[in-house]
Design an enzyme around this catalytic site. Sequence first.
Site, PDB file in Angstrom:
ATOM      1  N   TYR A  52       1.027  -1.127   0.099  1.00 49.86           N
ATOM      2  CA  TYR A  52      -0.014   0.138  -0.186  1.00 49.86           C
ATOM      3  C   TYR A  52       0.884   1.288   0.121  1.00 49.86           C
ATOM      4  O   TYR A  52       1.704   1.432   0.809  1.00 49.86           O
ATOM      5  CB  TYR A  52      -1.068   0.007   1.283  1.00 49.86           C
ATOM      6  CG  TYR A  52      -1.995  -1.218   1.301  1.00 49.86           C
ATOM      7  CD1 TYR A  52      -2.195  -2.025   0.122  1.00 49.86           C
ATOM      8  CD2 TYR A  52      -2.475  -1.509   2.469  1.00 49.86           C
ATOM      9  CE1 TYR A  52      -2.948  -3.111   0.153  1.00 49.86           C
ATOM     10  CE2 TYR A  52      -3.334  -2.757   2.748  1.00 49.86           C
ATOM     11  CZ  TYR A  52      -3.580  -3.452   1.479  1.00 49.86           C
ATOM     12  OH  TYR A  52      -4.197  -4.692   1.628  1.00 49.86           O
ATOM     13  N   HIS A 110       0.578 -11.901   0.987  1.00 52.18           N
ATOM     14  CA  HIS A 110      -0.676 -11.244   0.415  1.00 52.18           C
ATOM     15  C   HIS A 110      -1.447 -11.984  -0.585  1.00 52.18           C
ATOM     16  O   HIS A 110      -2.594 -11.813  -0.787  1.00 52.18           O
ATOM     17  CB  HIS A 110       0.021  -9.933   0.038  1.00 52.18           C
ATOM     18  CG  HIS A 110      -0.935  -8.788  -0.309  1.00 52.18           C
ATOM     19  ND1 HIS A 110      -0.357  -7.370  -0.194  1.00 52.18           N
ATOM     20  CD2 HIS A 110      -2.339  -8.745  -0.284  1.00 52.18           C
ATOM     21  CE1 HIS A 110      -1.532  -6.528  -0.249  1.00 52.18           C
ATOM     22  NE2 HIS A 110      -2.657  -7.183  -0.283  1.00 52.18           N
TER      23      HIS A 110
HETATM   24  N1  LIG Z   1      -5.639  -8.798   1.187  1.00 48.61           N
HETATM   25  C1  LIG Z   1      -5.997  -8.056   0.012  1.00 48.61           C
HETATM   26  O1  LIG Z   1      -5.463  -8.598  -0.887  1.00 48.61           O
HETATM   27  C2  LIG Z   1      -6.660  -6.983   0.063  1.00 48.61           C
HETATM   28  C3  LIG Z   1      -7.394  -6.589  -1.012  1.00 48.61           C
HETATM   29  C4  LIG Z   1      -8.183  -5.254  -0.875  1.00 48.61           C
HETATM   30  C5  LIG Z   1      -8.128  -4.617   0.388  1.00 48.61           C
HETATM   31  N2  LIG Z   1      -7.471  -5.374   1.486  1.00 48.61           N
HETATM   32  C6  LIG Z   1      -7.649  -4.404   2.840  1.00 48.61           C
HETATM   33  O2  LIG Z   1      -9.016  -4.306   3.373  1.00 48.61           O
HETATM   34  C7  LIG Z   1      -9.127  -2.893   3.281  1.00 48.61           C
HETATM   35  C8  LIG Z   1     -10.734  -2.371   2.992  1.00 48.61           C
HETATM   36  O3  LIG Z   1     -10.781  -2.702   1.486  1.00 48.61           O
HETATM   37  P1  LIG Z   1     -10.920  -1.380   0.628  1.00 48.61           P
HETATM   38  O4  LIG Z   1     -10.350  -0.194   1.217  1.00 48.61           O
HETATM   39  O5  LIG Z   1     -10.511  -1.745  -0.711  1.00 48.61           O
HETATM   40  O6  LIG Z   1     -12.423  -1.104   0.407  1.00 48.61           O
HETATM   41  P2  LIG Z   1     -13.653  -0.805   1.547  1.00 48.61           P
HETATM   42  O7  LIG Z   1     -13.143  -0.561   2.998  1.00 48.61           O
HETATM   43  O8  LIG Z   1     -14.782  -1.627   1.148  1.00 48.61           O
HETATM   44  O9  LIG Z   1     -14.061   0.833   0.871  1.00 48.61           O
HETATM   45  C9  LIG Z   1     -13.424   1.861   1.142  1.00 48.61           C
HETATM   46  C10 LIG Z   1     -14.042   3.125   0.768  1.00 48.61           C
HETATM   47  O10 LIG Z   1     -15.146   3.282   1.472  1.00 48.61           O
HETATM   48  C11 LIG Z   1     -15.388   4.647   1.853  1.00 48.61           C
HETATM   49  N3  LIG Z   1     -16.108   4.540   3.273  1.00 48.61           N
HETATM   50  C12 LIG Z   1     -15.610   3.980   4.296  1.00 48.61           C
HETATM   51  N4  LIG Z   1     -16.582   4.000   5.112  1.00 48.61           N
HETATM   52  C13 LIG Z   1     -17.811   4.561   4.658  1.00 48.61           C
HETATM   53  C14 LIG Z   1     -18.879   4.699   5.185  1.00 48.61           C
HETATM   54  N5  LIG Z   1     -19.387   4.376   6.446  1.00 48.61           N
HETATM   55  N6  LIG Z   1     -19.878   5.293   4.077  1.00 48.61           N
HETATM   56  C15 LIG Z   1     -19.647   5.215   3.022  1.00 48.61           C
HETATM   57  N7  LIG Z   1     -18.398   5.260   2.527  1.00 48.61           N
HETATM   58  C16 LIG Z   1     -17.459   4.821   3.212  1.00 48.61           C
HETATM   59  C17 LIG Z   1     -13.910   5.027   1.919  1.00 48.61           C
HETATM   60  O11 LIG Z   1     -13.944   6.479   1.793  1.00 48.61           O
HETATM   61  P3  LIG Z   1     -13.231   7.380   2.841  1.00 48.61           P
HETATM   62  O12 LIG Z   1     -11.815   6.707   2.886  1.00 48.61           O
HETATM   63  O13 LIG Z   1     -13.161   8.568   2.106  1.00 48.61           O
HETATM   64  O14 LIG Z   1     -13.837   7.605   4.034  1.00 48.61           O
HETATM   65  C18 LIG Z   1     -13.128   4.272   0.818  1.00 48.61           C
HETATM   66  O15 LIG Z   1     -13.444   5.392  -0.473  1.00 48.61           O
HETATM   67  C19 LIG Z   1      -8.277  -1.998   2.514  1.00 48.61           C
HETATM   68  O16 LIG Z   1      -8.030  -0.996   3.068  1.00 48.61           O
HETATM   69  C20 LIG Z   1      -6.954  -3.272   2.971  1.00 48.61           C
HETATM   70  O17 LIG Z   1      -6.379  -2.768   4.199  1.00 48.61           O
HETATM   71  C21 LIG Z   1      -6.760  -6.299   1.366  1.00 48.61           C
END
Ligand SMILES: NC(=O)c1ccc[n+]([C@@H]2O[C@H](COP(=O)([O-])OP(=O)(O)OC[C@H]3O[C@@H](n4cnc5c(N)ncnc54)[C@H](OP(=O)(O)O)[C@@H]3O)[C@@H](O)[C@H]2O)c1
Length: 273
Positions: A52, A110
Amino acid sequence: MRHHQLADTAVSIIGQGTWRMGEDPTAKRQEVAALQQGIELGMNLIDTAEMYGEGGAEQVVGQAIQGRRDQVFLVSKVYPHNASRHGVVAACERSLKRLGTEHIDLYLLHWRGQYPLDETVEAFEHLRQQGKIGRWGVSNFDVDDLEELDDPRCATNQVLYNPEARGIEFDLLPWSRQRGLPTMAYCPIAQGGKLLRHAALQAIADKHGITAAQACLAWVLRQDGVIAIPKAVHPDHVRQNAAATSIQLDSEDLEQLDRACPPPRRKQHLAMV
Ligand SMILES: NC(=O)c1ccc[n+]([C@@H]2O[C@H](COP(=O)([O-])OP(=O)(O)OC[C@H]3O[C@@H](n4cnc5c(N)ncnc54)[C@H](OP(=O)(O)O)[C@@H]3O)[C@@H](O)[C@H]2O)c1
């Protein structure tokens, strides 16, 4: 805040993701503040990765946990191309430096790459003996990968899971639950995309006086053995996500979501982002 046992520790059932953090220096102050707000609200699990922001997110996390390391359960991940016997150790040391800590609580592969699993596990165990990591686990592993790994020391599998990505319900989720392997659900609110505007989710949110994102998180957490790690920088989002742990959907809500986003009827290829 509800808790779940992960790697011998009671962690908040909703943690904090960090993908897309540490990419823009002008956003750093806000990102650090968001993570600190989340910790204060009881979301004590922070998920990050060397990938990241190419280390940038780990630096944001390092700043956020300064002076409060003992309040946080830290998860980071090694790139598959660094997952050799020596590569894992070197990558972990770089991560520790960026995170400003001597210990990562849970260190994940990962996704699968070119190195044999045995070699990566050997390196994880070496790091564990040195006290540099607490436990290790994997990410983006399907049932066949976990069967090949066949190691009870693996503490979690982190995979994509939300109402529009339900494939794991067919086999991976029951398989993991049966073996007591906690699942970390990533993208639990589908990256804040069109799912949050879906009429069914909106209707459920209106009925309970919550937001669509909170309904989504409550849906992900409706079952045992699952921890959600939404990423949020906006303070309202952080507040909403922390509060979502106390929301219970009823059977009518679940049926409505099943009609809108049907559960899988057959094996599906493991989805990834
Ligand atoms: N292991 C893997 O391969 C893998 C892959 C993808 C992700 N991940 C991990 O999982 C985490 C979560 O996945 P993600 O970041 O891709 O997606 P997510 O958490 O599903 O969505 C994040 C997005 O949603 C918004 N958001 C957050 N809370 C909200 C709410 N209450 N209402 C409306 N919108 C909201 C955020 O906006 P703001 O930031 O503007 O608040 C951001 O744009 C990642 O950050 C990472 O740590 C792991």
